[in-house]
Design an enzyme around this catalytic site. Sequence first.
Site, PDB file in Angstrom:
ATOM      1  N   LYS A 211       0.726  -1.323  -0.227  1.00  0.00           N
ATOM      2  CA  LYS A 211       0.210   0.144  -0.048  1.00  0.00           C
ATOM      3  C   LYS A 211       0.757   1.182   0.014  1.00  0.00           C
ATOM      4  O   LYS A 211       0.728   2.213  -0.838  1.00  0.00           O
ATOM      5  CB  LYS A 211      -0.986  -0.038   1.317  1.00  0.00           C
ATOM      6  CG  LYS A 211      -1.735   1.214   1.372  1.00  0.00           C
ATOM      7  CD  LYS A 211      -2.805   1.483   0.280  1.00  0.00           C
ATOM      8  CE  LYS A 211      -3.337   2.808   0.416  1.00  0.00           C
ATOM      9  NZ  LYS A 211      -4.115   3.179  -0.894  1.00  0.00           N
ATOM     10  N   CYS A 267      -5.067  10.807   1.559  1.00  0.00           N
ATOM     11  CA  CYS A 267      -4.142   9.600   1.529  1.00  0.00           C
ATOM     12  C   CYS A 267      -2.569   9.858   1.122  1.00  0.00           C
ATOM     13  O   CYS A 267      -1.573   9.795   1.843  1.00  0.00           O
ATOM     14  CB  CYS A 267      -4.579   8.534   0.406  1.00  0.00           C
ATOM     15  SG  CYS A 267      -6.225   7.866   1.350  1.00  0.00           S
ATOM     16  N   LYS A 327      -9.904  16.727  -5.777  1.00  0.00           N
ATOM     17  CA  LYS A 327      -9.843  16.513  -7.028  1.00  0.00           C
ATOM     18  C   LYS A 327     -11.685  16.120  -7.563  1.00  0.00           C
ATOM     19  O   LYS A 327     -12.382  16.469  -6.587  1.00  0.00           O
ATOM     20  CB  LYS A 327      -9.390  14.881  -7.453  1.00  0.00           C
ATOM     21  CG  LYS A 327      -9.913  13.726  -6.664  1.00  0.00           C
ATOM     22  CD  LYS A 327      -9.357  12.557  -7.090  1.00  0.00           C
ATOM     23  CE  LYS A 327     -10.107  11.469  -6.375  1.00  0.00           C
ATOM     24  NZ  LYS A 327      -9.266  10.187  -6.660  1.00  0.00           N
TER      25      LYS A 327
END
Length: 453
Positions: A211, A267, A327
Amino acid sequence: MKEGGRRISVIGTGYVGLVYAVCMAELGHDVVAIDVDEAKIARLAAGHSTIYEPGLDDLLRRNLDAGRLRFTTEYAVADAEFIFLAVSTPSTPEGAADLRHVREAVQKIARNIGDARPIIINKSTAPVGTGETLDYLLSSHNANGGTARELPIVANPEFLREGSAVQDFFHPDRIVLGSRDQAAAQRVAELYTPLRAPVVFTDLKTAEMIKYASNAFLATKISFINEIASICEGVGANVADVARAMGMDERIGEKFLQPGLGFGGSCLPKDVRALAYLATVYGAHPQMLNAVLQINAAQRQRVIRMVRDALGTLEGRVVALLGLAFKPGTDDIREAPSVDLARLLMNEGAVVHAYDPFAAEPFGALFPEVQQFDSPIAAATGADAALVVTEWDQIRRIDLGALRAVMRTPLVGDCRNALDRDAVLGAGFAYFAVGSGISGIEHVRASEPAGVL
Ligand code: NAD
């Protein structure tokens, strides 16, 4: 519950947990979604999504109505066969991943599972080694009536993208399952069988690393093209064409290769920081990750410099931020470029106007002093600069003639390379984009002769 449906608890009902709970219910499982936030749970239980995510509202209501999904603040885990952990792992001031919520959730699970032996599946992005920490917490927990026990733990990192999270849940590129207990990993894989995605089985630490390495790579691609953009600006090359042609090479790929304001969201910034921090803990020197973060921070400053250069000063100037979400397709403004831009602009005395179709509420909570409008044209009315910050369709398709008519000074900063340069210049604006200097500056001079370049 459909035949074969399983009893699942999901801990945390944020962007990941809510999407998971709803989509697992849609697959026919019996899902209890748990959060400590009472207001959030009340809203969700009433059938109102707490986030904007295409397709989520309908699935939420359908599964609530079908009785496959319920929301609660109680740790209702005693019946669960599978417990998904999807709580937040924000940055500490040092850049490490803060595991407070993960620890708290695991301790509450231990106190509430009774004699059950569920599989604990961690979806929160947490540093390499967290799976072992969970193991330790569960097996050592015996305070307050909790029972010490070993439970199977599976690291199942999440790769969904905000803005297309439902679509990504049902069509993942891959499922990663890391565990010491291969039988448990196999049982988790069976939950995903209907999605027909490739499954990568690995150990706990490797799954956790996959990840971080994936997010660090995406962030690196963005900072790479932003660095190329600043060189293009110096030498007079067109970065949009450079990126497009590079992306046609299938070894490189076009995704995450758009120059702009840099990465944001909940993130990439925190995960790159956490990986860099982890590297130093283990004595490695994360020069590249540090550079990725530095380039990213500098992108916001570069845009401010462009506006200041064009207008002569930011003091008293009105700057319209067109788009606030980090976004398109989401209402999330966590670590969004709009947040940095608003702070930097106001710090230099500018008045900020703003428009976003979905992120007005969270942005307003952060910046009550910023006036928000219900259309990009309204936000730009009387402005000295309009900055394309999020490339929503409403902003890509803005009527340049109408925009020109309402602005006080005709300056457009296309921070996402979302507009047609020639069309903007043709409409009588001064224009800059990331990777290109200011063109048409004479329009600014003509409109406001005093106090500009
Ligand atoms: P979020 O902040 O939107 O949601 C987290 C939720 O957990 C909140 O509703 C919070 O109230 C709840 N919570 C905190 N402590 C709790 C506890 N002890 N018990 C129950 N609930 C608790 O976070 P998110 O964006 O959904 O991210 C969750 C995790 O998934 C993070 O580790 C993140 O890095 C990772 N992740 C996020 C994304 C994304 O696109 N947002 C993608 C992949 C992975």
